[in-house]
Design a protein around this motif. Sequence first.
Motif, PDB file in Angstrom:
ATOM      1  N   GLY A 131       1.008  -1.214   0.351  1.00  0.00           N
ATOM      2  CA  GLY A 131      -0.233   0.224  -0.164  1.00  0.00           C
ATOM      3  C   GLY A 131       0.804   1.423   0.194  1.00  0.00           C
ATOM      4  N   ILE A 132       1.296   1.894   1.273  1.00  0.00           N
ATOM      5  CA  ILE A 132       1.945   2.385   1.417  1.00  0.00           C
ATOM      6  C   ILE A 132       3.411   2.594   1.072  1.00  0.00           C
ATOM      7  CG2 ILE A 132       2.707   5.068   2.615  1.00  0.00           C
ATOM      8  CD1 ILE A 132      -0.971   3.617   4.528  1.00  0.00           C
ATOM      9  N   CYS A 133       4.203   3.802   0.254  1.00  0.00           N
ATOM     10  CA  CYS A 133       5.110   4.043   0.180  1.00  0.00           C
ATOM     11  C   CYS A 133       6.141   3.784   1.448  1.00  0.00           C
ATOM     12  CB  CYS A 133       5.852   4.332  -1.513  1.00  0.00           C
ATOM     13  SG  CYS A 133       5.216   2.927  -2.348  1.00  0.00           S
ATOM     14  N   GLN A 134       5.460   5.116   1.766  1.00  0.00           N
ATOM     15  CA  GLN A 134       6.190   6.216   2.510  1.00  0.00           C
ATOM     16  C   GLN A 134       6.025   5.639   4.622  1.00  0.00           C
ATOM     17  OE1 GLN A 134       4.055   7.857   0.841  1.00  0.00           O
ATOM     18  NE2 GLN A 134       5.562   8.055  -0.728  1.00  0.00           N
TER      19      GLN A 134
ATOM     20  N   GLY B 185      -2.577   3.761  -1.015  1.00  0.00           N
ATOM     21  CA  GLY B 185      -1.342   4.010  -1.447  1.00  0.00           C
ATOM     22  C   GLY B 185      -1.424   3.713  -2.852  1.00  0.00           C
ATOM     23  N   LYS B 186      -0.706   3.476  -3.877  1.00  0.00           N
ATOM     24  CA  LYS B 186      -0.495   3.318  -5.268  1.00  0.00           C
ATOM     25  C   LYS B 186      -2.056   2.092  -5.465  1.00  0.00           C
ATOM     26  CE  LYS B 186       2.383  -0.639  -4.989  1.00  0.00           C
ATOM     27  NZ  LYS B 186       3.651  -0.866  -5.052  1.00  0.00           N
ATOM     28  N   GLY B 187      -2.596   1.531  -4.890  1.00  0.00           N
ATOM     29  CA  GLY B 187      -3.746   0.157  -5.376  1.00  0.00           C
ATOM     30  C   GLY B 187      -3.155  -0.138  -6.024  1.00  0.00           C
TER      31      GLY B 187
ATOM     32  N   CYS C 105      -6.318   2.621  -8.122  1.00  0.00           N
ATOM     33  CA  CYS C 105      -4.549   3.050  -9.229  1.00  0.00           C
ATOM     34  C   CYS C 105      -4.432   4.520  -8.969  1.00  0.00           C
ATOM     35  CB  CYS C 105      -4.571   2.794 -10.843  1.00  0.00           C
ATOM     36  SG  CYS C 105      -4.160   1.377 -10.842  1.00  0.00           S
ATOM     37  N   GLY C 106      -3.853   4.876  -7.846  1.00  0.00           N
ATOM     38  CA  GLY C 106      -3.205   6.098  -7.098  1.00  0.00           C
ATOM     39  C   GLY C 106      -4.148   6.780  -5.645  1.00  0.00           C
ATOM     40  N   LYS C 107      -4.855   5.713  -5.514  1.00  0.00           N
ATOM     41  CA  LYS C 107      -5.993   5.863  -4.682  1.00  0.00           C
ATOM     42  C   LYS C 107      -5.949   5.211  -2.839  1.00  0.00           C
ATOM     43  CE  LYS C 107      -8.817   9.088  -7.464  1.00  0.00           C
ATOM     44  NZ  LYS C 107     -10.368   8.974  -7.919  1.00  0.00           N
TER      45      LYS C 107
END
Length: 141
Positions: free
Chosen positions: A59-62, A86-88, A125-127
């Motif tokens: 999910g979250i990259c950070q 995250g990126k979805g 994607c992106g959400k």
Amino acid sequence: MNKKNSDIIKLSVPNKPEYVSIIRLTISGIANRMGFDIEEIEDIKVAISEACTNAITHGICQEEENFNVDFYTDEEKLVISVYDNGKGCLSHNIKTPNIEELKEGGLGIFIIKSLMDDVEISSNCGKGTIIKMTKYVGDDL
């Protein structure tokens, strides 16, 4: 009019694996209060661990961001939503694993679906991604 007893508990959790144990403890207490037996509680704990691991890993990259876990309870069911920003992914691309060719990773969704009564995955994607898991109180469905 007969109003059902329902509660909503919301957690915002750091994107770190060491916090999954806190989520497991939280769900254990909630499920015990609702009347689930030990075996059902263990199944729920495994399912939520898998969903959290997916949020952390995919999910979250950070690391400094949080993912969220919502618990909805009423007299009939427990609904857990694990979601990230995250990126979805394309949820229709998630395939059932081939038991003949097992490898490490890729079994999380399969495990969740086998342990919970109902599972919904929505991702854009992106959400981010939402994994919504339901376990009914009482007889297995």
